[in-house]
Write an enzyme that holds these catalytic residues in place. Structure first.
Site, PDB file in Angstrom:
ATOM      1  N   TYR A 180      -1.364  -1.017  11.059  1.00 62.28           N
ATOM      2  CA  TYR A 180      -1.697  -1.587   9.741  1.00 62.28           C
ATOM      3  C   TYR A 180      -0.548  -1.345   8.762  1.00 62.28           C
ATOM      4  O   TYR A 180      -0.063  -2.266   8.096  1.00 62.28           O
ATOM      5  CB  TYR A 180      -2.999  -0.975   9.204  1.00 62.28           C
ATOM      6  CG  TYR A 180      -3.215  -1.246   7.726  1.00 62.28           C
ATOM      7  CD1 TYR A 180      -3.474  -2.533   7.264  1.00 62.28           C
ATOM      8  CD2 TYR A 180      -3.128  -0.211   6.777  1.00 62.28           C
ATOM      9  CE1 TYR A 180      -3.650  -2.786   5.901  1.00 62.28           C
ATOM     10  CE2 TYR A 180      -3.302  -0.453   5.427  1.00 62.28           C
ATOM     11  CZ  TYR A 180      -3.568  -1.738   4.991  1.00 62.28           C
ATOM     12  OH  TYR A 180      -3.727  -1.976   3.649  1.00 62.28           O
ATOM     13  N   SER A 220       0.826  -1.202   0.000  1.00 62.45           N
ATOM     14  CA  SER A 220       0.000   0.000   0.000  1.00 62.45           C
ATOM     15  C   SER A 220       0.860   1.252   0.000  1.00 62.45           C
ATOM     16  O   SER A 220       1.997   1.240   0.500  1.00 62.45           O
ATOM     17  CB  SER A 220      -0.851  -0.034   1.279  1.00 62.45           C
ATOM     18  OG  SER A 220      -1.413   1.219   1.528  1.00 62.45           O
ATOM     19  N   LYS A 242       2.328  -3.924   6.674  1.00 61.13           N
ATOM     20  CA  LYS A 242       2.678  -3.942   5.238  1.00 61.13           C
ATOM     21  C   LYS A 242       4.193  -3.777   5.058  1.00 61.13           C
ATOM     22  O   LYS A 242       4.809  -4.494   4.273  1.00 61.13           O
ATOM     23  CB  LYS A 242       1.936  -2.823   4.498  1.00 61.13           C
ATOM     24  CG  LYS A 242       0.434  -3.030   4.421  1.00 61.13           C
ATOM     25  CD  LYS A 242       0.066  -4.218   3.552  1.00 61.13           C
ATOM     26  CE  LYS A 242      -1.408  -4.537   3.599  1.00 61.13           C
ATOM     27  NZ  LYS A 242      -1.765  -5.820   2.977  1.00 61.13           N
TER      28      LYS A 242
END
Ligand code: NAD
Ligand code: UDP
Length: 334
Positions: free
Chosen positions: A147, A124, A151
């Site tokens: 989060y 992302s 990643k």
């Protein structure tokens, strides 16, 4: 030989499966349905008129995952399965680290055991520290929430796996802001709760589910004061996976690509374009900035164009029209 798609009943996974099936790939889906519904499977069949296998399995469950690798001849994995809410990750970091990181470790171990060494991973734009757009793949990295950390950590884990054994082929795709839906209006982003993201919020205002849009700040250093992002059609993102797959099926490497349009639009641009595309006015009010938001974030996707031959083909009008069609045809989701 089949492509295993983890998280395949989710938003981006379902659109990617449509493209895979349309291109003639055999597809095996694994999803625990924690953030998606089984109904999407019928819709995929309706669009493609093709069949595929589905396993309701949590990727943390090693035995169940191994069974899938035993029973199917898997050539490569597209790994979407992940929890993805920034706010929830701040409140429940353990849940995010466990699901996203341990899930990926289990998946990689099982892949290694069954000699499947090709993976496309959903990363992302959130992995970028985010100050200087356009962001290239070499821009400074740094996540600001659990989060985003998952990643970044998974990217590093996958790089280390490749470094340890160059027979892997791994592609990390950093998506910018996926929006829109399949042109049929049969599949799209199924937001059960209050959407965090701009486009699903706008479509819910348009259909009368919500009174007005709250614009999170109009005092940013941008041309109209509102935040600028790189919105990219989900079908373009889906097609990017097929290009990435093509590359690693022929080549061992660990590469990273931005998937964005390279153009930034402000919140007000999106509101005006939505009205232009659908004829519906979006009432809005300006409120405080959302903590953690940056002013401007858009991609330099030159590398994806030059090395994968990928570029986005759908414009903002397509994104607004397709998001709206999905909302109108599925006012209550799947
Ligand atoms: P989504 O929530 O719609 O899809 C993810 C799917 O993974 C869901 O169907 C969920 O049920 C499944 N899943 C989660 N944990 C699982 C587990 N342990 N075992 C099996 N299945 C599991 O999300 P999405 O928008 O389609 O995103 C797909 C991927 O792309 C995610 O990795 C996400 O982090 C990443 N991503 C999304 C965006 C975005 O804006 N949508 C942006 C950048 C990156
Ligand atoms: N945004 C907004 N109101 C909303 C949701 C989002 O003003 O209800 C703004 C947000 O501040 C950002 C842009 O819209 O500038 C895109 O936000 P989104 O959450 O969709 O993507 P992200 O910020 O994660 O890139």
């Amino acid at each position: 030989m089949a492509i295993l798609v983890t998280g395949g009943t989710g938003y981006i996974g379902s659109h990617t499966i449509v493209e895979l099936l349309n291109e003639g790939y055999d597809v095996v889906i694994v999803d625990n349905l924690s953030n998606s519904k089984i109904e999407v499977l019928h819709k995929i069949k309706q669009i493609t008129k093709k069949d595929f296998k589905f396993y309701e399995v949590d990727i943390l469950c090693r035995e169940a995952l191994e069974e899938i690798f035993k029973k199917n001849s898997i050539e490569a994995v597209i790994h979407f399965a992940s929890l993805k809410s920034v706010g929830e990750s701040v409140a429940k970091p353990l849940m995010y680290y466990n699901n996203n990181i341990v899930g990926t470790l289990v998946l990689c171990e099982v892949m290694n055991r069954y000699n499947v060494k090709k993976m496309v991973f959903s990363s992302s734009a959130t992995v970028y520290k985010g100050s200087d757009s356009p962001l290239t793949e070499d821009s400074e990295l740094g996540a600001t929430n659990p989060y985003g950390n998952t990643k970044l950590m998974i990217e590093q884990i996958l790089r280390d796996i490749y470094m340890s054994n160059n027979s892997w082929g791994i592609t990390l795709l950093r998506y910018f802001n996926p929006v829109g839906a399949h042109e049929s209006g049969l599949i799209g982003e199924d937001s059960v709760d209050t959407p965090n993201n701009l486009m699903p919020y706008i479509t819910q205002v348009a259909i009368g589910k919500r009174k007005q849009l709250n614009i999170f700040g109009d005092d940013y250093n941008t041309y109209d004061g509102t935040g600028i992002r790189d919105y990219v059609h989900v079908v373009d993102i889906a097609k990017g996976h097929l290009k990435a797959l093509d590359e690693i099926l022929n080549k061992n490497q660990c590469e990273v690509y931005n998937l964005g349009t390279g153009k930034g639009y402000s919140v007000l641009d999106i509101i005006y374009q939505f009205t232009e595309s659908t004829g519906i006015d979006i009432p809005y009010t300006v409120c405080n900035r959302r903590p953690g938001d940056v002013a401007i974030c858009y991609a330099d996707s030159t590398s994806a164009y030059e090395k994968l031959g990928w570029k986005s083909e759908r414009n903002l009008d397509d994104m607004c029209r397709d998001s709206w069609k999905w909302q109108v045809l599925n006012p209550f989701g799947y």
